[in-house]
Structures are given as structure tokens and as C-alpha cells.
Motif scaffolding. Structure first.
Motif, PDB file in Angstrom:
ATOM      1  N   UNK A  90      27.768  15.753  98.580  1.00 51.21           N
ATOM      2  CA  UNK A  90      28.951  15.386  97.798  1.00 51.21           C
ATOM      3  C   UNK A  90      30.227  15.611  98.607  1.00 51.21           C
ATOM      4  N   UNK A  91      30.270  16.709  99.370  1.00 48.32           N
ATOM      5  CA  UNK A  91      31.446  16.976 100.201  1.00 48.32           C
ATOM      6  C   UNK A  91      31.600  15.935 101.298  1.00 48.32           C
ATOM      7  N   UNK A 179      47.438  19.272 106.010  1.00 49.76           N
ATOM      8  CA  UNK A 179      47.480  17.833 105.804  1.00 49.76           C
ATOM      9  C   UNK A 179      46.150  17.287 105.324  1.00 49.76           C
ATOM     10  N   UNK A 180      46.194  16.016 104.878  1.00 52.83           N
ATOM     11  CA  UNK A 180      44.983  15.388 104.357  1.00 52.83           C
ATOM     12  C   UNK A 180      43.901  15.308 105.425  1.00 52.83           C
ATOM     13  N   UNK A 181      44.304  15.049 106.668  1.00 53.08           N
ATOM     14  CA  UNK A 181      43.326  14.983 107.747  1.00 53.08           C
ATOM     15  C   UNK A 181      42.623  16.307 107.972  1.00 53.08           C
ATOM     16  N   UNK A 182      43.374  17.405 107.937  1.00 53.48           N
ATOM     17  CA  UNK A 182      42.784  18.731 108.115  1.00 53.48           C
ATOM     18  C   UNK A 182      41.849  19.058 106.965  1.00 53.48           C
ATOM     19  N   UNK A 187      36.321  19.489 104.700  1.00 50.64           N
ATOM     20  CA  UNK A 187      35.252  18.966 103.849  1.00 50.64           C
ATOM     21  C   UNK A 187      34.001  18.668 104.662  1.00 50.64           C
ATOM     22  N   UNK A 188      34.194  18.000 105.787  1.00 52.34           N
ATOM     23  CA  UNK A 188      33.052  17.649 106.631  1.00 52.34           C
ATOM     24  C   UNK A 188      32.350  18.900 107.152  1.00 52.34           C
ATOM     25  N   UNK A 189      33.147  19.880 107.598  1.00 49.83           N
ATOM     26  CA  UNK A 189      32.555  21.119 108.105  1.00 49.83           C
ATOM     27  C   UNK A 189      31.796  21.872 107.032  1.00 49.83           C
ATOM     28  N   UNK A 190      32.417  22.015 105.850  1.00 49.91           N
ATOM     29  CA  UNK A 190      31.753  22.719 104.753  1.00 49.91           C
ATOM     30  C   UNK A 190      30.502  21.972 104.304  1.00 49.91           C
TER      31      UNK A 190
END
Length: 208
Positions: A90-91, A179-182, A187-190
Motif C-alpha cells: 500500500x505504501x 517536501x513531497x519528493x522527500x 514512503x518507498x523506503x518504509x
């Protein structure tokens, strides 16, 4: 040992149990970013409640009962691993954008955040096993009075809850300002970490 000293030691143990980055910590951060600090705190308090329940059994000397729960370790690990895999996916698939404000999180959503963390922590075999050893380490034996038992449980829960407050209202709020990019990278890392944790739980359960 005085009750104050016992409480202080138990509080430190509660902090030590909660602080390492694990699935609940990742969920707490993610929900703080998406839904605000109260959603993150609800997630953490679900874990703190589970810690308190197992702490109560350990403080009362019911380690035999806790050990019997390990018989359910395989199905619990499979269920917990499945939840982590689902949450991780989901993330990874979550759309990029600004997280919702905390006020937009309904009470039912807070209850779901609390309940999912409670179930995941209760179903973690390592949580079960850790409390078998904690209380013998604090006292060297079963606690000698109801007052000691209550103080130890209160210390464990207080330490755990303190960490989740820091994570949701401190670290999580700082990350919300990124920021949204960070946030997308987080999200990707988690998501990848949760997929790894879920896969590891399944591997451990199935190989045993």
C-alpha cells in the motif's frame, strides 16, 4: 528496591522495547505523515497496550501462560507477516501528494489504527518471548506484591507511550515539513522495509 526505582527501571525498559525501528515505528511515521500526529499516536498506543497486557502477565508471574502462547507463534507470524506485506504494498502504491490534515482523520480511522497496531504487536512472537525474560531481569524473581506488579506495568506502558508521543508529535511532525519528493522517498523506503519484515516473518514461520 523502592517502588520509585522499580517504576524508573520499568519505564526505561518500556522505552527500550518501543524505540527500535520496527514495523510499528514505520506505521506510526507513515500514518503521522498521511493523517496527522493523532493517527500516529493511536498506532503507537495500540503497541503500548499490547506491551501492557504482556507486562501484566509477566509481572504476575504468569510466564507459563505466556510460553503457552508461543504455540500460536506460527499462525500469528503468518497473519502478522501478511499484514506487513499488504501495508508495504500500500505504501509503494500510494499516490504522491500532501498528507491529510489531522482533523480529517475520523474517529473510526483512529480506532482502526489503534486496533491494527494492537493486533500486530500481540501477534509478534518476539514480543511474547521478550516479556518472559524482562521481569526476572528486573526483580530476579516473581514480584512479591500487587503494588510492585502495578508499578512495573505502569512503568512499561509509560515508557512505551512516551516514545510514541515523541515519534508522532516530534519526529513525525518534522518529517511532515519535508517536501513531497522527500515524503515519497520515505514512503518507498518504509514500504520496502515492511515488505522485507513481512517476508522475514513468513520465512521464519514456515521454516520452523
Amino acid at each position: 528496591m523502592t517502588l520509585f526505582t522499580l517504576y524508573g527501571q520499568a519505564l526505561i525498559v518500556g522505552l527500550a522495547i518501543a524505540a527500535p525501528v520496527g514495523p510499528i515505528g514505520l506505521l506510526c511515521i507513515d500514518r503521522t505523515l498521511r493523517h496527522g500526529p493523532w493517527a500516529g499516536l493511536a498506532t503507537g498506543l495500540g503497541a503500548a497496550t499490547a506491551d501492557g497486557l504482556y507486562a501484566s502477565l509477566g509481572a504476575l508471574g504468569l510466564t507459563v501462560l505466556i510460553r503457552q502462547l508461543t504455540a500460536l507463534a506460527v499462525p500469528l507470524a503468518l497473519a502478522g507477516g501478511g499484514f506487513l506485506l499488504w501495508q508495504g504494498l500500500a505504501m509503494l502504491r500510494a499516490p504522491q501528494g500532501e498528507p491529510a490534515m489531522a482533523s480529517a482523520r475520523p474517529a473510526s480511522g483512529l480506532a482502526a489504527a489503534y486496533g491494527s497496531a494492537l493486533g500486530l504487536t500481540l501477534g509478534n512472537p518476539m514480543t511474547i518471548l521478550s516479556f518472559v525474560a524482562i521481569f526476572s531481569g528486573l526483580t530476579g524473581q516473581t514480584v512479591s506484591s500487587g503494588n510492585e506488579a502495578m508499578v512495573m506495568v505502569a512503568g512499561i506502558v509509560s515508557g512505551s507511550a512516551l516514545w510514541w508521543c515523541v515519534l508522532a508529535f516530534g519526529i513525525g511532525q518534522l518529517l511532515r515539513r519535508a517536501g513531497a519528493g522527500a515524503r515519497r522517498l520515505l514512503d518507498l523506503g518504509c514500504g520496502l522495509l515492511l515488505l522485507g519484515m513481512g517476508g522475514w516473518m513468513w520465512w521464519q514461520a514456515l521454516r520452523g
